[in-house]
Each structure stands twice: as C-alpha cells, then as structure tokens.
Design a protein around this motif. Structure first.
Motif, PDB file in Angstrom:
ATOM      1  N   ALA A   4      52.517 -22.210  11.379  1.00 52.33           N
ATOM      2  CA  ALA A   4      53.597 -22.725  10.920  1.00 52.33           C
ATOM      3  C   ALA A   4      53.003 -23.976  10.139  1.00 52.33           C
ATOM      4  N   LEU A   5      53.974 -24.077   8.732  1.00 53.40           N
ATOM      5  CA  LEU A   5      53.723 -25.455   8.134  1.00 53.40           C
ATOM      6  C   LEU A   5      54.385 -26.439   8.639  1.00 53.40           C
ATOM      7  N   PRO A  39      57.594 -18.171  -7.937  1.00 55.36           N
ATOM      8  CA  PRO A  39      58.262 -17.087  -7.498  1.00 55.36           C
ATOM      9  C   PRO A  39      59.625 -16.418  -8.202  1.00 55.36           C
ATOM     10  N   SER A  40      59.921 -17.505  -9.259  1.00 51.38           N
ATOM     11  CA  SER A  40      60.949 -17.386 -10.292  1.00 51.38           C
ATOM     12  C   SER A  40      60.992 -16.014 -10.799  1.00 51.38           C
ATOM     13  N   TYR A  69      62.564 -23.364   5.838  1.00 51.06           N
ATOM     14  CA  TYR A  69      61.788 -22.288   5.511  1.00 51.06           C
ATOM     15  C   TYR A  69      61.140 -22.156   4.138  1.00 51.06           C
ATOM     16  N   ALA A  70      61.531 -23.322   3.399  1.00 45.64           N
ATOM     17  CA  ALA A  70      61.056 -23.064   2.068  1.00 45.64           C
ATOM     18  C   ALA A  70      61.269 -24.699   1.305  1.00 45.64           C
ATOM     19  N   VAL A  71      60.609 -24.820  -0.141  1.00 44.88           N
ATOM     20  CA  VAL A  71      60.865 -25.670  -0.882  1.00 44.88           C
ATOM     21  C   VAL A  71      61.125 -25.412  -2.220  1.00 44.88           C
ATOM     22  N   PHE A  86      57.614 -21.149   2.942  1.00 43.49           N
ATOM     23  CA  PHE A  86      56.439 -21.319   3.445  1.00 43.49           C
ATOM     24  C   PHE A  86      55.449 -20.210   3.804  1.00 43.49           C
ATOM     25  N   ALA A  87      56.248 -19.093   3.809  1.00 44.06           N
ATOM     26  CA  ALA A  87      55.071 -18.027   3.905  1.00 44.06           C
ATOM     27  C   ALA A  87      54.526 -17.427   2.676  1.00 44.06           C
TER      28      ALA A  87
END
Length: 123
Positions: A4-5, A39-40, A69-71, A86-87
């Motif tokens: 995990a980050l 990823p947009s 889980y994300a930014v 993060f994945a």
C-alpha cells in the motif's frame, strides 16, 4: 501484490511525484508521464487512447486526496479530470519503462513532439 502507498511527495522544481509504499520503497513518476497517461475519459477516449503531445514542461499544480484510495491531480495546463487510484499509480510505476517507450513510439509515428507548443520561461 503491491504494498500500500503511504505517502506522495511532489518535487515542484523537478516536476517529479514520489510514491512511497509501506515497505519503504520509493518510485518516481514525472508530471509529464502522469499527464500523458491520465486515466481521464479525455485521454483514454472510448476504446483507443488519445495521443497527448507537447507536455514536456507540464507540472502538477494541485494534488487532492479522494478517500483513502486515490488522488485527483490538477496540471498547470488546465487538465484536472483524471482520478489516479493508488493501484493505478503503482501500475504506472511498475510498467513505466515499457509505457514510456510505447508513448515515444506513438509520438514518432504521429510526427508529434514532447516539446511545448509555446516556450514559457519561469522566473
């Protein structure tokens, strides 16, 4: 399985985002790499990804956490619609060399460039 980050650190002058995981490993991704692999839907398109060129000097102007889980990364070229889980960040880091070479090949095939359309000098 990836660890995990636990921390992200952006180096504004170098335009590099460091990813630090729970095992103490650090991987770095350039703002340009992150921008062209956003990823947009704008970049991913509907099936075939859109080639994003002229981003050599792009930087990240804001990083907003999204849950645990994300930014959301906002780039200084105005792009702000990509949600980087993060994945996904870890996937980009683990495949960075291959993805970068594929990107450079796509640029060459399209006779496109990494160089910005307008050269802007920071003071």
């Amino acid at each position: 399985m990836a660890t995990a980050l636990v921390k992200l650190h952006y180096h504004r002058q170098r335009r590099i985002l460091d990813l630090l995981d729970a095992a103490g490993q650090c991987q770095s991704l350039s703002a340009e790499f992150l921008r062209v692999h956003s990823p947009s839907a704008e970049v991913r398109g509907h099936g075939t990804p859109r080639l994003v060129a002229n981003k050599r000097q792009v930087g990240i102007s804001a990083i907003t956490p999204v849950g645990h889980y994300a930014v959301k990364l906002q780039f200084d070229d105005g792009h702000h619609t990509g949600l980087y889980s993060f994945a996904y960040l870890q996937q980009l880091a683990s495949q960075q060399e291959t993805l970068w070479q594929q990107y450079l090949a796509r640029l060459k095939a399209a006779n496109a460039s990494r160089a910005p359309l307008i050269n802007i000098k920071s003071l």
